[in-house]
Design a protein around this motif. Structure first.
Motif, PDB file in Angstrom:
ATOM      1  N   ARG A 132     -21.768 -44.034   1.707  1.00  0.00           N
ATOM      2  CA  ARG A 132     -21.728 -44.402   0.289  1.00  0.00           C
ATOM      3  C   ARG A 132     -20.492 -43.876  -0.434  1.00  0.00           C
ATOM      4  O   ARG A 132     -20.340 -44.112  -1.631  1.00  0.00           O
ATOM      5  N   THR A 133     -19.685 -43.082   0.248  1.00  0.00           N
ATOM      6  CA  THR A 133     -18.527 -42.486  -0.430  1.00  0.00           C
ATOM      7  C   THR A 133     -17.364 -43.471  -0.486  1.00  0.00           C
ATOM      8  O   THR A 133     -17.430 -44.546   0.108  1.00  0.00           O
ATOM      9  N   HIS A 140     -15.964 -44.495  -3.420  1.00  0.00           N
ATOM     10  CA  HIS A 140     -15.930 -45.226  -4.686  1.00  0.00           C
ATOM     11  C   HIS A 140     -15.250 -44.417  -5.795  1.00  0.00           C
ATOM     12  O   HIS A 140     -14.497 -44.955  -6.610  1.00  0.00           O
ATOM     13  N   ARG A 183     -13.004 -41.942  -8.139  1.00  0.00           N
ATOM     14  CA  ARG A 183     -11.631 -41.473  -8.281  1.00  0.00           C
ATOM     15  C   ARG A 183     -11.673 -39.973  -8.470  1.00  0.00           C
ATOM     16  O   ARG A 183     -12.439 -39.449  -9.281  1.00  0.00           O
ATOM     17  N   ARG A 235     -17.332 -44.476 -18.010  1.00  0.00           N
ATOM     18  CA  ARG A 235     -17.406 -44.010 -16.620  1.00  0.00           C
ATOM     19  C   ARG A 235     -18.319 -42.788 -16.512  1.00  0.00           C
ATOM     20  O   ARG A 235     -18.292 -41.921 -17.389  1.00  0.00           O
ATOM     21  N   ASP A 289     -19.416 -38.306  -5.288  1.00  0.00           N
ATOM     22  CA  ASP A 289     -18.899 -39.652  -5.051  1.00  0.00           C
ATOM     23  C   ASP A 289     -20.047 -40.566  -4.581  1.00  0.00           C
ATOM     24  O   ASP A 289     -20.303 -41.624  -5.165  1.00  0.00           O
ATOM     25  N   GLY A 343     -22.625 -41.814  -6.966  1.00  0.00           N
ATOM     26  CA  GLY A 343     -22.215 -42.846  -7.902  1.00  0.00           C
ATOM     27  C   GLY A 343     -21.337 -42.425  -9.066  1.00  0.00           C
ATOM     28  O   GLY A 343     -21.108 -43.213  -9.984  1.00  0.00           O
ATOM     29  N   ASP A 384     -18.172 -42.145 -11.143  1.00  0.00           N
ATOM     30  CA  ASP A 384     -16.943 -42.934 -11.127  1.00  0.00           C
ATOM     31  C   ASP A 384     -15.709 -42.048 -11.030  1.00  0.00           C
ATOM     32  O   ASP A 384     -14.713 -42.408 -10.407  1.00  0.00           O
ATOM     33  N   LYS A 420     -15.366 -45.418   6.784  1.00  0.00           N
ATOM     34  CA  LYS A 420     -16.806 -45.118   6.585  1.00  0.00           C
ATOM     35  C   LYS A 420     -17.708 -45.714   7.668  1.00  0.00           C
ATOM     36  O   LYS A 420     -18.902 -45.875   7.462  1.00  0.00           O
TER      37      LYS A 420
END
Lengths: 326, 326
Positions: free
Chosen positions: A45-46, A48, A50, A78, A138, A141, A143, B301
């Motif tokens: 899931r990582t 995404h 910044r 965000r 991350d 979720g 941002d 990933k």
């Protein structure tokens, strides 16, 4: 949270449960096997978030600036994670800033998650643990993940290498050592912030940085911007967030981000392997009496440490040639 | 210096030739095989010098204090080595303080040897290299080796662990972050120095430290002294050297020094072995295409970094049980 297995907590964390996230982070910080298990599950899931690193000398107002940054990012819609890394005790490992008062606005907002971390591990593990904490935030979720480090040593440099965008904070009138610090931080900075810019000497510091930057080789990457902020009032923070956004756009050009991801993956894999080997070595020094005796011989100057290290490696880590076949 | 083999240079260095010492130190800093060879030869001569670490935040006047300390030690008839460790660039590795002007008195004296070091190595190698530089100065006969570190991060804590006596320098009015710094340094400090003690707030800082020390567990080792100095004038420096001497006397009681030597030997041997393993890992990531591919899978990933690290270890570093027979 009745089922406290990694799988269950990961599920809760992904659903936004703050207590579940907190517990996973505690596992990670304490290097517990459950933490690794959770990270394995979260890893896909990582990628995404910044990651923004904020570093600079003590007293430069980093924490206040980070709080302001978080609020501005929230204004732009965000969600935010904050990781504050403390230069705390090598022995007790206590997080001295853990109880530092963050602005109330931050704590009321469910879309902001703040974590203070201690530096427990002398084996360069701080950067690694920080990287894992970032990965968790991350994956669940966030941002933007802002990593704040207090200090300007190598450990801090290692930590900010995890960041997509690194901000180096300086203030007017920091004394002689600023030269030394700036040189060390010059090459990791994507953005310079002159904080407390209402103080006399702000333009002077900015000019000093500009001059040092002008000495950098022309081949160097994008020249860092220099911005001024007053974190206590929030002045200049919106411009800073815009500059961070622009840096992100820059990174997304010409596959720079791919290279960054590949380099980060390489660092992670090698660091994990290194840690396992390091732990094995530590255990050998107590579990194998002949290794313990060898160390005594080194202490008594009968054997030099180089020969001793070679003997340990020969016995337990014989060389295997790399398999060059694709 | 016509014969530039390690053996020849070691002989010259032991006879006091400064250029020979300098060249050996350059080998050591650049991690050249000749440096290891020289260290092997010098190692049996080590164990004589007293090692004094001086650390504290940027701007605390450490360099000036170290210069004063060196002069005072010379007055007491001891030869002195100074190792100044710079928090410099992780990329260029340049020693930004290398050209810092040391007091002229120091440079004229053949019994003082000053070395500025850069932090080249991100893998925690700085402490190790510093330890090797100390060993060289120890072996060539310096009575006191003073190690000055700029900064308060983990790397600095690692470095001062090489010291017999660690001095933490603070100054009046350092701002909020001093709390954080002091906590980190509290447990490594054998002596606290409030430098720039002519400034307002010196007593206040001393009281703050005293209060933090009073919170330490009663089981803790010897309670650190708190001294005041004015490094620019030299005031308080003689008292500081006397306090260092007293700490040395304390260390020599009850075999404390033996334990220190054994711990240092253990750290050295393990660090050397770890470095070799780490270098092998780095090479594998480029030399074995299957490892490089695994890293790409992590970046994309498809594989988590933990599984990737395990695969690398299984292939190249299979576990061998420790030999528990004495």
């Amino acid at each position: 949270l009745t089922d406290k297995t990694p799988a269950a907590l990961v599920e809760h964390a992904l659903a936004g449960n703050r207590r579940a996230i907190g517990r996973i982070l505690t596992w990670v910080e304490n290097a517990r096997p459950e933490g690794i298990e959770a990270l394995r599950l979260l890893y896909p899931r990582t990628g995404h978030a910044r990651i923004v690193g904020v570093t600079g000398a003590p007293g430069s107002g980093k924490s206040t600036l980070v709080n302001r940054l978080a609020l501005e990012e929230r204004k732009r819609g965000r969600s935010v994670g904050i990781v504050a890394v403390d230069p705390s005790s090598p022995i007790s490992g206590g997080a001295v800033l853990g109880d530092r008062v963050r602005m109330e606005e931050l704590f009321g907002d469910p879309e902001i998650f703040v974590r203070s971390m201690a530096s427990r591990d002398a084996l360069g593990g701080l950067a690694e643990t920080t990287g894992q904490v970032i990965s968790v935030l991350d994956a669940v979720g966030k941002d933007i993940v802002i990593v704040e480090t207090v200090g300007v040593g190598q450990a801090e440099v290692d930590i900010v290498q995890e960041a997509h965008t690194t901000i180096v904070v300086v203030i007017p009138g920091m004394g002689d050592d600023i030269q030394a610090m700036k040189a060390g931080l010059m090459e990791i900075a994507d953005l310079f912030v002159v904080n407390k810019a209402d103080r006399p000497g702000a333009d002077n510091v900015a000019a000093q940085i500009r001059q040092m930057l002008s000495l950098a080789p022309a081949s160097a990457a994008r020249r860092p911007l220099i911005l001024k902020t007053e974190a206590t009032t929030g002045k200049g923070v919106a411009e800073l967030v815009t500059a961070i956004d622009e840096h992100w756009t820059y990174l997304n050009e010409e596959r720079r981000l791919d290279r960054y991801q590949n380099e980060r993956a390489r660092r992670q894999v090698l660091a994990l392997a290194r840690d396992t080997l390091s732990a094995r070595l530590e255990r050998l020094s107590t579990d194998d009496p002949s290794v313990a005796r060898l160390i005594e011989d080194v202490a008594d100057k009968r054997v030099d440490p180089y020969s001793a290290a070679e003997q340990v490696l020969e016995k337990y880590f014989p060389v295997r040639s790399p398999d060059r076949n694709p």
